[in-house]
Motif scaffolding. Structure first.
Motif, PDB file in Angstrom:
ATOM      1  N   PRO A 196      12.896  29.617 -21.925  1.00  0.00           N
ATOM      2  CA  PRO A 196      11.780  28.970 -21.211  1.00  0.00           C
ATOM      3  C   PRO A 196      10.911  29.951 -20.430  1.00  0.00           C
ATOM      4  N   ARG A 197      11.525  30.988 -19.845  1.00  0.00           N
ATOM      5  CA  ARG A 197      10.724  31.901 -19.025  1.00  0.00           C
ATOM      6  C   ARG A 197       9.774  32.736 -19.882  1.00  0.00           C
ATOM      7  N   LEU A 198      10.269  33.325 -20.957  1.00  0.00           N
ATOM      8  CA  LEU A 198       9.394  34.119 -21.814  1.00  0.00           C
ATOM      9  C   LEU A 198       8.281  33.244 -22.391  1.00  0.00           C
ATOM     10  N   ALA A 200       7.005  30.547 -21.058  1.00  0.00           N
ATOM     11  CA  ALA A 200       6.063  30.198 -19.991  1.00  0.00           C
ATOM     12  C   ALA A 200       5.116  31.356 -19.699  1.00  0.00           C
ATOM     13  N   LEU A 201       5.640  32.563 -19.662  1.00  0.00           N
ATOM     14  CA  LEU A 201       4.786  33.712 -19.359  1.00  0.00           C
ATOM     15  C   LEU A 201       3.818  34.000 -20.496  1.00  0.00           C
ATOM     16  N   LEU A 202       4.264  33.819 -21.727  1.00  0.00           N
ATOM     17  CA  LEU A 202       3.352  33.984 -22.862  1.00  0.00           C
ATOM     18  C   LEU A 202       2.266  32.911 -22.844  1.00  0.00           C
ATOM     19  N   SER A 203       2.621  31.715 -22.419  1.00  0.00           N
ATOM     20  CA  SER A 203       1.631  30.628 -22.345  1.00  0.00           C
ATOM     21  C   SER A 203       0.562  30.927 -21.307  1.00  0.00           C
ATOM     22  N   GLN A 204       0.935  31.649 -20.256  1.00  0.00           N
ATOM     23  CA  GLN A 204      -0.015  31.977 -19.191  1.00  0.00           C
ATOM     24  C   GLN A 204      -0.793  33.258 -19.478  1.00  0.00           C
ATOM     25  N   LEU A 205      -0.336  34.044 -20.422  1.00  0.00           N
ATOM     26  CA  LEU A 205      -0.993  35.307 -20.743  1.00  0.00           C
ATOM     27  C   LEU A 205      -2.267  35.051 -21.542  1.00  0.00           C
ATOM     28  N   ASN A 206      -3.308  35.772 -21.202  1.00  0.00           N
ATOM     29  CA  ASN A 206      -4.520  35.740 -22.012  1.00  0.00           C
ATOM     30  C   ASN A 206      -4.254  36.576 -23.271  1.00  0.00           C
ATOM     31  N   PRO A 207      -4.214  35.965 -24.450  1.00  0.00           N
ATOM     32  CA  PRO A 207      -3.857  36.726 -25.652  1.00  0.00           C
ATOM     33  C   PRO A 207      -4.770  37.912 -25.922  1.00  0.00           C
ATOM     34  N   VAL A 234       9.948  27.435 -27.307  1.00  0.00           N
ATOM     35  CA  VAL A 234      11.299  27.655 -26.795  1.00  0.00           C
ATOM     36  C   VAL A 234      12.306  27.360 -27.905  1.00  0.00           C
ATOM     37  N   GLY A 235      13.252  28.237 -28.062  1.00  0.00           N
ATOM     38  CA  GLY A 235      14.264  28.078 -29.100  1.00  0.00           C
ATOM     39  C   GLY A 235      13.935  28.780 -30.402  1.00  0.00           C
ATOM     40  N   HIS A 236      12.677  29.173 -30.586  1.00  0.00           N
ATOM     41  CA  HIS A 236      12.301  29.906 -31.812  1.00  0.00           C
ATOM     42  C   HIS A 236      13.108  31.208 -31.884  1.00  0.00           C
TER      43      HIS A 236
END
Length: 621
Positions: A196-198, A200-207, A234-236
């Motif tokens: 979940p943490r990784l 969440a941080l990827l979701s907040q990162l500007n790609p 999550v889980g991938h």
């Protein structure tokens, strides 16, 4: 350095110059209007709170920021490895499963105890030979916006973590070097489940802050219908064949596999061809050398000896200045309430004073001399007692730096700028050896530049943006240089605070502790030392305490949702600008099984705590 004799020589320091001037300045500043506050920049966003229970162990334990990394470390301990072996194995797994925080493209500070001697291994990144002090200045003389500097080749320093770990392993390793890479290689090849943490941080990162190699690794193959890149869910199960290949090379060839040859060539090519290119060269990578430094061990109160990292880290100096200044103030009635207005006021004022000294004095000791010829002059009880006299009943406002020497200060204070993040791990093995190591690529996901090591495979490792820890501004308006300005071969100032604590009377190891968190690392670590050693709390309870941060800027920052409204109002009545926000520490702490501190620890086996604000765990036997 042995913890038994490290701090017994007295400082024959001269009378301090400027104390009365500093007091007058402090009194004058306290009446000034504060500048508009800005939110404290935290290295990594919050991703929830996990209720962690304290872990007991009888022989050995590992505390890291991710369950897979803790498992890798424990695997090495159960195979007969040392604390250092466990730390190396855990770090290689963190490079895979927690890529936003650390990895082989970054640096580290490592405190090591072999049962007799404390060592401070410096694997901090260095500035390439091609840099100038104006590295981050625009043509108009103004500093680059931080985000532009961070996501660029300009920010990449020469990575040092692998070379440092290799040098330490030659001295203190038990298991073969290659054995330590097996868990990370296995996970990289077979894949690990995204947590979940990784996610969440990827979701907040500007790609757009990540290059094509990183986007292809972290995100689904194409943007959605709205043009948004979607991180893997999550889980991938995420595989990293490029990192696996690079780790295999390092396992068989040592650090040379990263610093020379095709891996180094790929790193340099990506830095030099970035849209905002940097000057990192093959010679910089090939020439990197870790440094074995003398730790600073400071006696605290009657029982403890706290050993931490010297400059270029500011961590130990600042946190022990805070603790020493608090002790120099009149004692509060027992029991101390760490959420009371009076304690928060004192802590904030002590922090202002410590961060003022940090901004003026601390930088790479190869470039900047210590005040009075010894960094411990900043920790001398007489000096801290004089600094404590600046503390009144109200917020003093921006504190001036002190003067622990008769020599005129030639430096200018470094202006405030963002500082970013890291990961921390602590290990105690069955022989009583210990590691406290803080590792980093600086900002979350570093520069966003990912190297595949020249393999042509998916994935790889992220490159650091560690040069943004230097002052963007090399001098002030009067032309005085800033100690932490950019210079070739220089190591940027850090806040990392890996800490080992000993019983000053018996010499026994008591605790290994540290945290990520940019400049707030100092406060997170100080809080945990106070909780465990001063307030007799277990490590998990101390870690769970609310976070409090002051960096001598405009605002006192309190952890969101952890303080009553009346506390905030009372602090405002004392002149504070108070902000509430998420303060995502990542503390890991282990107390040694053989230690017998007073209070609730007595008669209890080793104990460990992991920060509920992240996803770390303690595993042990």
């Amino acid at each position: 350095m042995t913890p038994d004799n490290s701090n017994r020589h007295a400082f024959a320091l001269r009378r301090w110059v400027g104390v009365m001037v500093g007091a007058a300045l402090g009194a004058g500043i306290s009446g000034c209007t504060h500048p508009p506050p800005e939110p404290l920049i935290v290295p990594e966003s919050a991703s929830g709170w996990r209720n962690n229970s304290e872990t007991s162990f009888n022989r050995q334990a590992v505390a890291t920021a991710h369950p897979q990394a803790s498992a890798a470390g424990l695997e090495m301990l159960r195979a007969g490895g040392s604390a250092l072996d466990a730390a190396i194995a855990a770090q290689m797994v963190l490079a895979l499963v927690e890529p936003q925080s650390s990895g082989i493209g970054g640096g580290a500070f490592l405190m090591h105890w072999d049962g007799h001697t404390v060592q401070a291994w410096d694997g901090r990144e260095t500035a390439p030979a091609a840099v100038t002090p104006n590295l981050f200045l625009q043509p108009n003389g103004q500093p680059l916006p931080f985000a532009q500097a961070q996501a660029s080749g300009l920010a990449v320093g020469v990575p040092g973590a692998v070379r440092m770990l290799e040098a330490a392993h030659r001295q203190q390793g038990v298991l073969p070097w290659a054995r330590l890479f097996e868990p990370a290689i296995r996970l990289a090849e077979e894949g690990f489940a995204i947590g979940p943490r990784l996610h969440a941080l990827l979701s907040q990162l500007n790609p757009t802050q990540a290059d094509a190699q990183a986007r292809a690794y972290f995100y689904a193959p194409a943007p959605d219908a709205a043009g948004r890149w979607q991180p893997w869910p999550v889980g991938h199960r995420l595989k990293n064949p490029a990192l696996a290949r690079v780790l295999r090379r390092i396992a068989s060839e040592g650090g040379a596999a990263l610093h020379q040859g095709p891996v180094a060539a790929d790193v340099v090519q990506r830095v030099q061809t970035h849209t905002r290119p940097g000057g990192l060269a093959l010679a910089d990578l090939a020439g990197y050398q870790p440094v074995l430094r003398e730790p600073i061990c400071t006696d605290w109160r009657e029982r403890w000896r706290v050993c931490g990292f010297p400059p270029p880290s500011s961590g130990h100096l600042a946190l022990m200045q805070i603790l020493g200044t608090l002790d120099a103030l009149p004692p509060l009635p027992a029991p101390v309430q760490p959420t009371s207005v009076e304690w928060l006021h004192r802590y904030a004022q002590a922090s202002r004073l410590a961060f003022a000294d940090r901004a003026l004095y601390v930088a790479d000791p190869a470039f900047v001399p210590a005040p009075a010829g010894d960094w411990r002059s900043l920790l001398a009880p007489t000096y801290l007692a004089q600094r404590a006299r600046l503390v009144g009943e109200r917020d003093m406002g921006p504190a001036p730096a002190g003067t622990p020497t008769l020599t005129p200060v030639a430096w200018a204070p470094q202006p405030h700028q963002p500082e970013y993040g890291t990961s921390h791990l602590s290990v105690i093995d069955a022989q009583g050896r210990a590691v406290s190591m803080t590792t980093t690529i600086e900002a979350a996901f570093g520069t966003g530049i990912m190297s595949d090591g020249g393999t042509g495979l998916p994935g790889g490792f992220l490159l650091n943006n560690q040069l943004t820890d230097f002052s963007f501004t090399p001098q002030d308006a009067q032309g005085r240089s800033i100690a932490n300005r950019v210079e070739p071969g220089k190591r940027p100032r850090s806040s990392m605070s890996p800490t080992l604590v000993f019983d000053r009377h018996t010499g026994q190891l008591v605790m290994s502790v540290g945290s990520p968190g940019g400049a707030a690392i100092i406060h997170y670590t100080a809080k945990t030392l106070l909780g465990t050693l001063a307030w007799q709390m277990g490590p998990q309870a101390a870690i769970d305490l609310p976070n409090v941060v002051h960096t001598n800027g405009a605002a006192l920052v309190l952890e969101k949702g952890r303080f009553d409204a009346n506390i905030l109002q009372a602090l405002q009545a004392r002149g504070y600008t108070v902000q509430e926000q998420e303060l995502t520490s990542g503390l890991q702490a282990l107390t040694a099984p053989q230690a017998q501190p007073p209070g609730p620890w007595r008669g209890v086996a080793g104990r460990g705590g992991a920060d509920p604000r992240r996803e770390g765990v303690v595993l042990g036997d």
